[in-house]
Design an enzyme around this catalytic site. Structure first.
Site, PDB file in Angstrom:
ATOM      1  N   HIS A  28     -15.832  81.410 -19.640  1.00 46.50           N
ATOM      2  CA  HIS A  28     -14.803  80.413 -19.980  1.00 46.50           C
ATOM      3  C   HIS A  28     -14.718  79.339 -18.878  1.00 46.50           C
ATOM      4  O   HIS A  28     -13.681  79.153 -18.236  1.00 46.50           O
ATOM      5  CB  HIS A  28     -13.445  81.099 -20.202  1.00 46.50           C
ATOM      6  CG  HIS A  28     -12.473  80.257 -20.988  1.00 46.50           C
ATOM      7  ND1 HIS A  28     -11.529  80.797 -21.830  1.00 46.50           N
ATOM      8  CD2 HIS A  28     -12.286  78.920 -21.062  1.00 46.50           C
ATOM      9  CE1 HIS A  28     -10.814  79.831 -22.377  1.00 46.50           C
ATOM     10  NE2 HIS A  28     -11.263  78.676 -21.917  1.00 46.50           N
ATOM     11  N   ILE A  29     -15.839  78.639 -18.705  1.00 42.10           N
ATOM     12  CA  ILE A  29     -15.898  77.648 -17.619  1.00 42.10           C
ATOM     13  C   ILE A  29     -16.144  76.228 -18.149  1.00 42.10           C
ATOM     14  O   ILE A  29     -16.595  75.356 -17.404  1.00 42.10           O
ATOM     15  CB  ILE A  29     -16.998  77.992 -16.579  1.00 42.10           C
ATOM     16  CG1 ILE A  29     -18.362  78.200 -17.275  1.00 42.10           C
ATOM     17  CG2 ILE A  29     -16.599  79.197 -15.752  1.00 42.10           C
ATOM     18  CD1 ILE A  29     -19.547  78.149 -16.345  1.00 42.10           C
ATOM     19  N   GLY A  30     -15.839  75.997 -19.436  1.00 41.88           N
ATOM     20  CA  GLY A  30     -16.093  74.675 -20.014  1.00 41.88           C
ATOM     21  C   GLY A  30     -15.481  73.540 -19.209  1.00 41.88           C
ATOM     22  O   GLY A  30     -16.092  72.488 -19.013  1.00 41.88           O
ATOM     23  N   ILE A  72     -13.811  66.639 -27.780  1.00 39.00           N
ATOM     24  CA  ILE A  72     -14.985  67.367 -27.261  1.00 39.00           C
ATOM     25  C   ILE A  72     -16.146  67.271 -28.252  1.00 39.00           C
ATOM     26  O   ILE A  72     -17.300  67.089 -27.853  1.00 39.00           O
ATOM     27  CB  ILE A  72     -14.624  68.837 -26.946  1.00 39.00           C
ATOM     28  CG1 ILE A  72     -13.531  68.891 -25.864  1.00 39.00           C
ATOM     29  CG2 ILE A  72     -15.857  69.599 -26.475  1.00 39.00           C
ATOM     30  CD1 ILE A  72     -12.935  70.263 -25.619  1.00 39.00           C
ATOM     31  N   ARG A 130     -13.007  78.565 -28.761  1.00 36.08           N
ATOM     32  CA  ARG A 130     -12.136  79.725 -28.636  1.00 36.08           C
ATOM     33  C   ARG A 130     -12.837  80.934 -29.239  1.00 36.08           C
ATOM     34  O   ARG A 130     -13.507  80.829 -30.276  1.00 36.08           O
ATOM     35  CB  ARG A 130     -10.790  79.502 -29.348  1.00 36.08           C
ATOM     36  CG  ARG A 130      -9.804  78.644 -28.549  1.00 36.08           C
ATOM     37  CD  ARG A 130      -9.349  79.350 -27.265  1.00 36.08           C
ATOM     38  NE  ARG A 130      -8.433  78.550 -26.452  1.00 36.08           N
ATOM     39  CZ  ARG A 130      -8.807  77.711 -25.486  1.00 36.08           C
ATOM     40  NH1 ARG A 130     -10.088  77.508 -25.230  1.00 36.08           N
ATOM     41  NH2 ARG A 130      -7.899  77.074 -24.761  1.00 36.08           N
ATOM     42  N   ASP A 144     -19.107  80.812 -24.265  1.00 36.98           N
ATOM     43  CA  ASP A 144     -18.254  80.608 -23.095  1.00 36.98           C
ATOM     44  C   ASP A 144     -16.908  81.304 -23.295  1.00 36.98           C
ATOM     45  O   ASP A 144     -16.146  81.462 -22.356  1.00 36.98           O
ATOM     46  CB  ASP A 144     -18.031  79.098 -22.870  1.00 36.98           C
ATOM     47  CG  ASP A 144     -17.293  78.797 -21.572  1.00 36.98           C
ATOM     48  OD1 ASP A 144     -17.682  79.374 -20.532  1.00 36.98           O
ATOM     49  OD2 ASP A 144     -16.320  78.009 -21.594  1.00 36.98           O
ATOM     50  N   GLU A 189     -11.081  88.455 -24.536  1.00 39.13           N
ATOM     51  CA  GLU A 189     -11.110  87.833 -23.219  1.00 39.13           C
ATOM     52  C   GLU A 189      -9.911  88.369 -22.439  1.00 39.13           C
ATOM     53  O   GLU A 189      -8.832  88.479 -23.023  1.00 39.13           O
ATOM     54  CB  GLU A 189     -10.968  86.311 -23.390  1.00 39.13           C
ATOM     55  CG  GLU A 189     -11.904  85.512 -22.507  1.00 39.13           C
ATOM     56  CD  GLU A 189     -11.893  84.035 -22.869  1.00 39.13           C
ATOM     57  OE1 GLU A 189     -11.208  83.294 -22.153  1.00 39.13           O
ATOM     58  OE2 GLU A 189     -12.539  83.646 -23.860  1.00 39.13           O
TER      59      GLU A 189
HETATM   60  O1  LIG Z   1      -8.436  74.727 -23.342  1.00 38.79           O
HETATM   61  C1  LIG Z   1      -9.040  74.398 -22.317  1.00 38.79           C
HETATM   62  O2  LIG Z   1      -8.739  73.387 -21.666  1.00 38.79           O
HETATM   63  C2  LIG Z   1     -10.220  75.193 -21.875  1.00 38.79           C
HETATM   64  O3  LIG Z   1     -10.355  76.360 -22.617  1.00 38.79           O
HETATM   65  C3  LIG Z   1     -10.248  75.458 -20.389  1.00 38.79           C
HETATM   66  O4  LIG Z   1      -9.476  76.554 -19.997  1.00 38.79           O
HETATM   67  P1  LIG Z   1      -9.273  76.851 -18.445  1.00 38.79           P
HETATM   68  O5  LIG Z   1      -8.379  75.782 -17.906  1.00 38.79           O
HETATM   69  O6  LIG Z   1      -8.635  78.198 -18.362  1.00 38.79           O
HETATM   70  O7  LIG Z   1     -10.595  76.813 -17.781  1.00 38.79           O
END
Ligand SMILES: O=C(O)[C@H](O)COP(=O)(O)O
Length: 321
Positions: free
Chosen positions: A291-293, A157, A244, A268, A273
């Site tokens: 948390h929508i990456g 990433i 994270r 994010d 959480e």
């Molecule tokens: O570790 C990951 O792949 C990301 O944090 C995405 O998490 P998610 O699948 O819950 O959206």
């Protein structure tokens, strides 16, 4: 064989698995009911994202489990070593979501430098005459081009983020003790490409030199950015965390935002959480996403397909019976 995809799975993943003869159940089972559901329905494979935890209790309670699959990168919600010690295969999809996460990093960066998160909340309603006032309030935007982006972590990433930054004309620096140097190859639409060689530097020097900082680290026991690190940074720095929650000390961050040391933050992920602190949620200098990456159609499509291929391949090698 039955598969429970408790946090969902893309259509492409379901199609590939069903074609291979699996029954895929996508019912959302509450965390405390997962073990019971798995046993009652003879589930052999459980697929999760970050919401469902597959801890020792579930692993112990479900002797029929053969594979735990994480649709995504971070495995902090799974007791990986314990599962492996019980003969369970644990798989994830580390390469599938890099571009999507990197794009979200830039969504937060662009949002931060042009105050979009705040202007979206404050646009005048009908009859309100404050349009010009708002125009003034958001008059001091910044360009990303020409600025220095510091990346903490140069995994997949981090590399995808570096490519986008270079494409935008930013200078990229990074710090990663595991990756001392990295060539970043940026390919363009016409087939041409450039390669830029980067060398890891200390976090301290990165904090001092960066105009913007983005975190690309796995789950941590200690903060990567706390009060001490914030003090080292440039005045008016922008910080993005799509990695994270625990990587940033949120109390120290809010203080630094209030004092003006930090211009904006894009978050994010959160220390608490799925219920972030109210001081974070209400802060006008923080751009927030839940948390929508990895939450794009493209990433989830790749994730579903990759999970399916891995499961089918494990079975074809007779590794799982
Ligand atoms: O570790 C990951 O792949 C990301 O944090 C995405 O998490 P998610 O699948 O819950 O959206």
């Amino acid at each position: 064989m039955k598969i429970l995809a408790n946090d969902g799975i893309s259509k492409s993943g379901i199609v590939a698995l069903e074609k291979a003869g699996f029954e895929v159940i996508t019912t959302k089972v509450a965390q405390e009911q997962v073990a019971n559901f798995v046993n009652k329905n003879n589930i052999s494979v459980i697929l999760v994202r970050s919401a469902t935890k597959v801890r020792k209790d579930i692993i112990d309670a479900c002797p029929g489990l053969k594979i735990v699959g994480r649709g995504g990168v971070g495995m902090d919600n799974i007791d990986v070593e314990y599962a492996k010690s019980k003969g369970i295969h644990v798989i994830n999809t580390p390469a599938s979501s890099s571009e999507s996460v990197a794009e979200l990093v830039f969504a937060h960066l662009f949002t931060g430098v042009r105050f979009l998160h705040d202007s979206n909340r404050n646009m005048p309603l009908e009859g309100d005459t404050n349009f010009d006032g708002l125009k003034k309030a958001y008059a001091n935007g910044l360009e990303l081009r020409g600025k220095t982006l510091g990346l903490i972590g140069m995994g997949r990433i981090g590399q995808a983020t570096a490519k986008m930054a270079i494409g935008l004309g930013m200078k990229v620096i990074y710090s990663d003790t595991h990756i001392p140097k990295k060539d970043i190859k940026v390919s363009f639409f016409d087939g041409q490409s450039i390669s830029i060689s980067l060398v890891s530097q200390t976090q301290e020097s990165l904090f001092q030199e960066s105009d913007f900082i983005s975190l690309h680290v796995p789950a941590q026991d200690t903060h990567v950015i706390g009060e001490k690190e914030l003090e080292m940074m440039k005045d008016g720095v922008g910080i993005v965390n799509c990695a994270r929650g625990g990587a940033i000390d949120e109390v120290a961050l809010v203080k630094a935002l209030d004092s003006g040391k930090v211009l904006f933050a894009g978050l994010d992920v959160y220390e608490s959480e799925p219920n972030p602190e109210i001081t974070i949620l209400m802060n006008p200098k923080i751009s927030l996403t839940p948390h929508i990456g990895a939450a794009t159609e493209e990433a989830q499509d790749r994730i579903g397909t990759e999970l399916a291929h891995q499961i089918i391949s494990l079975l074809s090698k007779s590794l799982v019976i």
